[in-house]
Design an enzyme around this catalytic site. Structure first.
Site, PDB file in Angstrom:
ATOM      1  CB  CYS A  45       1.925  -3.555   4.894  1.00 42.75           C
ATOM      2  SG  CYS A  45       0.351  -4.016   5.651  1.00 42.75           S
ATOM      3  CG  HIS A  98      -0.306  -0.056   2.549  1.00 46.23           C
ATOM      4  ND1 HIS A  98       0.522   0.938   3.031  1.00 46.23           N
ATOM      5  CD2 HIS A  98      -0.369  -0.988   3.539  1.00 46.23           C
ATOM      6  CE1 HIS A  98       0.933   0.640   4.244  1.00 46.23           C
ATOM      7  NE2 HIS A  98       0.421  -0.534   4.586  1.00 46.23           N
TER       8      HIS A  98
END
Length: 481
Positions: free
Chosen positions: A161, A153
């Site tokens: 992430c 992202h």
């Protein structure tokens, strides 16, 4: 006549807005206007690069991630049917250590092979745009590994992430979208601790994750020698790459189960011998480096994740952490950062300090979710910045290898540098903060525009994945393409 591309973008926006609301990395409120982020065109400069490399805009793509180098590679299929490197993006932030994700909450970013479908693309992410890695896959589940919402992202902030800048994720998202429109059912994500070279294998030879790394290196080698997306299966709690039915076998397709015994299979001769030859050469080079006394990489469990040196050089007290540091003589301080570095970015540091990278109150404020069946069959799955795995000790069992052709040489890596936008002040997090809190659109990551884009072909290339079924992302919008 209304441009078909514009019509398709508008219809896609409406469809995406009806998907399942996501938690964690996503907002709990939806605004149709914000879907313009997900429909930004591929930059003309990147389209010109595709043309120069004999690629079509809607050709299949493949993604490779490397933690230590803090790089994300986008590969596209050329008209010859093989994949070639299109662009390398520096990763702004990843968390955890080198090694796979093991359990929920360990801050590890996943390692392994994953498939990204249209349902995993999230246009409503609180971190600008995102896609879910698909962790855990069947192999992870077979080992009892847990975790959810592991994403790629924007926003340059990570808790398990792989975080890019907003401009970077907008460009990556647009490439994935176009590949889906071209008929690709899913693009493969390959996540590695580092580039699987003899030097890195020698440096990390005593790492407890080495058995797992040797297993996924086999898939790395399959791609390196064929420049084709390796077929990935699971059995006996291990990865199997490019399996095929043995000669004189029945027409019944092979059946794989991650927790069951492997069926009888072979690796096609055009792949197997080339992989074996590469592995033999790599093993010899690794042994030579160890014999010459190459130092082992120092393990740093006190450091949380890493950051590409391009970004670290732009931040006061910035550090690469577990990423590859600056080599002597490299002038990264004068290179332009690929996108906007947000003012809240936290460089890698000791775990005790890094735990405050994203306050739990902020995470909780993003956790509202409303599970329902959307138009795209859960096009927006949950996307949070959650967890990662630390160890895996399954030793790979080698498939039977037969004989194959010599590998082709890898294409050179193109540079990707762009201008830094001055950081804009980011509003304080509030419960249920919507993605619209940031500007709805970000300029391209490219440094300058090139010639106008060439017309894209909607068909699938030779060697591409088959066109999707009637209930698919492609067919829902093909009438207005």
């Amino acid at each position: 006549m209304i441009d078909r591309t514009l019509v398709r973008a508008l219809v896609t926006s409406v469809a995406l807005a009806t998907g399942v609301l996501l938690a964690g990395c996503n907002s709990d409120e939806i605004s149709l206007a914000n879907n313009a982020k997900a429909n930004q065109p591929v930059p003309p400069k990147l389209i010109a690069e595709m043309q120069a490399k004999d690629m079509d805009l809607q050709a299949p793509m493949l993604v490779r991630l490397f933690k230590q180098e803090a790089e994300l590679e986008i590969w596209k299929q050329t008209r010859s049917g093989q994949f070639a490197l299109l662009k390398t993006y520096p990763i702004c932030r990843w968390s955890g250590d080198l090694g796979p994700k093991v359990r929920e909450g360990d801050r590890q970013a996943p390692e392994g092979f994953y498939n990204i479908t249209p349902a995993q693309m999230n246009p409503q992410s609180s971190y600008y745009l995102s896609f879910n890695t698909g962790f855990p896959n069947a192999f992870d589940k077979a080992l009892g590994r847990t975790g959810s919402d592991l994403m790629v992202h924007g926003d340059c902030s990570s808790r398990g992430c792989y975080a890019m800048t907003d401009e970077q994720i907008a460009e990556i998202y647009s490439l994935g979208r176009e590949s889906f429109f071209g008929g690709q059912r899913a693009f493969q994500l390959q996540a590695y601790p580092f580039k699987m070279t003899p030097v890195n294998m020698a440096k990390h030879r005593n790492n407890p994750n080495m058995p797992f790394w040797k297993m996924i290196k086999e898939g790395y080698d399959h791609f390196e020698v064929t420049r084709q997306e390796p077929k990935v299966e699971f059995c006996e709690a291990k990865y199997v790459f490019d399996p095929a039915a043995p000669p004189n076998a029945s027409n019944k397709p092979l059946s794989f189960n991650a927790t069951a015994k492997c069926p009888a299979y072979v690796v096609p001769s055009e792949i197997a011998d080339a992989v074996r030859q590469k592995q033999r050469e790599d093993d010899v080079k690794t042994a030579e480096l160890i014999a010459k006394g190459i130092p082992m990489a120092q393990r740093r469990p006190d450091i949380d994740g890493g950051m590409n040196r391009i970004f670290a050089s732009k931040i006061p007290d910035g550090a690469t952490g577990l990423s590859e540091p600056d080599a002597p003589g490299m002038q990264t301080a004068f290179a332009r950062a690929p996108g906007t570095i947000p003012p809240h970015v936290n460089p890698p540091k000791a775990t005790a300090a890094a735990a405050f990278e994203e306050p739990e109150a902020t995470v909780a404020s993003r956790a509202a979710t409303s599970p329902s069946e959307g138009l795209l069959n859960n096009l927006a799955h949950k996307s949070a910045s959650a967890t990662a795995e630390t160890t895996a000790t399954m030793a790979p069992a080698k498939p039977k290898l037969v004989a194959a052709a010599k590998p082709t040489s890898a294409p050179p890596h193109p540079a990707s540098v762009v201008a830094v936008k001055p950081p804009a002040a980011k509003p304080a997090s509030a419960p249920h903060q919507v993605a619209a809190a940031r500007p709805p659109l970000k300029p391209t990551v490219s440094s300058a525009d090139a010639a106008a884009p060439a017309a894209s072909t909607g068909g699938t290339l030779a060697g591409a994945q088959p066109v999707v079924s009637a209930n698919s992302f492609e067919n829902r919008f093909s009438a207005v393409r």
